[in-house]
Design an enzyme around this catalytic site. Structure first.
Site, PDB file in Angstrom:
ATOM      1  N   PRO A 198      39.858  12.941 -29.526  1.00 12.08           N
ATOM      2  CA  PRO A 198      41.037  12.431 -28.979  1.00 12.08           C
ATOM      3  C   PRO A 198      40.840  12.327 -27.568  1.00 12.08           C
ATOM      4  CG  PRO A 198      41.943  14.021 -30.568  1.00 12.08           C
ATOM      5  CD  PRO A 198      40.212  13.962 -30.632  1.00 12.08           C
TER       6      PRO A 198
ATOM      7  N   GLY B 251      48.667  11.246 -28.784  1.00  8.55           N
ATOM      8  CA  GLY B 251      47.405  11.572 -29.028  1.00  8.55           C
ATOM      9  C   GLY B 251      46.385  11.616 -28.042  1.00  8.55           C
ATOM     10  N   CYS B 252      45.718  10.450 -28.112  1.00  3.42           N
ATOM     11  CA  CYS B 252      44.529  10.386 -27.062  1.00  3.42           C
ATOM     12  C   CYS B 252      44.983  10.267 -25.756  1.00  3.42           C
ATOM     13  CB  CYS B 252      43.631   9.318 -27.418  1.00  3.42           C
ATOM     14  SG  CYS B 252      42.990   9.583 -29.259  1.00  3.42           S
ATOM     15  N   VAL B 253      46.091   9.708 -25.183  1.00  2.00           N
ATOM     16  CA  VAL B 253      46.469   9.656 -23.828  1.00  2.00           C
ATOM     17  C   VAL B 253      46.670  11.310 -23.436  1.00  2.00           C
ATOM     18  CG1 VAL B 253      48.343   9.021 -22.365  1.00  2.00           C
ATOM     19  CG2 VAL B 253      47.300   7.260 -23.892  1.00  2.00           C
TER      20      VAL B 253
ATOM     21  N   SER C 147      43.763  13.434 -23.258  1.00  2.00           N
ATOM     22  CA  SER C 147      42.680  12.760 -21.854  1.00  2.00           C
ATOM     23  C   SER C 147      43.519  13.259 -20.816  1.00  2.00           C
ATOM     24  CB  SER C 147      42.755  11.231 -22.059  1.00  2.00           C
ATOM     25  OG  SER C 147      41.964  11.074 -23.284  1.00  2.00           O
TER      26      SER C 147
END
Length: 210
Positions: free
Chosen positions: A123, A152-154, A157
């Site tokens: 992710p 998720g990935c936002v 990060s």
């Protein structure tokens, strides 16, 4: 409404700190690829196209002002041998097996020569990619962040950006999720604890276009 009021009262005075941008921003666009834009994709997101339009504007402004642009994508060996537990937990990730057209960047976000593309399997844009070290070497201290999906990935990060010492500014209009509830809940929690959630106008101001 009562629940929202209780939530706001619980957070007020506890999670209401704010961050200021540093001296050297960069733009991080997380997984803004066709898998979220093609209507027959299992990851299709209705609001993704609007987020791409905002992200494209931000990217163009960054390039015009000499600010680094980083785009991430996801790619796995066929069958997900390099995807570990994440791939096993989320079989839909097979849409990112090497060679899948759903892993491509849309026309509005095709990377330019000076942009950096980071290919990842997990992710966070930082996990196992060396991105933090690269950005530190460039003197970057602030990240404007958009992408898919917000929950998720936002989120992953943005959280890692903070943990690596970058000031994260998540651009609301440049993010999208397949359901509004996780989208809004994660933006709320990011603002409360880990990042600044801002509009695109403020993002352009940080880039230096105002």
């Amino acid at each position: 409404m009562a629940g929202e009021a209780g939530r706001d009262e619980n957070y007020a005075g506890t999670f209401d700190g704010h961050l200021q941008p540093g001296k050297r921003p960069a733009l991080l666009l997380v997984d803004m690829v066709e898998a979220y834009l093609v209507s027959d994709s299992p990851l299709y997101c209705e609001t993704a196209a609007a987020a791409v339009a905002v992200a494209s504007e931000l990217a163009d402004a960054c390039r015009a002002n000499g600010i680094p642009v980083i785009l991430t994508n996801v790619e796995y060996e066929p069958g997900g041998g390099d995807g570990g537990v994440f791939y096993r937990k989320t079989p839909v990730l097979k849409v990112f097996d090497r060679g899948s057209p759903l892993g491509a960047f849309p026309p509005a976000l095709v990377p330019r020569e000076a942009d950096r593309v980071v290919t990842k399997q997990y992710p966070s844009a930082f996990f196992g990619t060396g991105l933090a070290e690269q950005l530190h070497d460039q003197g970057v201290d602030t990240l404007l962040i958009g992408g898919f999906s917000t929950s998720g990935c936002v989120r992953a990060s943005a959280l890692d950006a903070m943990q690596y010492g970058f000031v994260p500014f998540v651009v609301r209009e440049a993010c999208a999720d397949r359901h509004p509830d996780p989208h809004e809940a994660n933006l709320f929690d990011l603002q409360a604890k880990y990042a600044e959630v801002i509009g695109s106008v403020k993002a352009l101001g940080i880039i230096g276009t105002d």
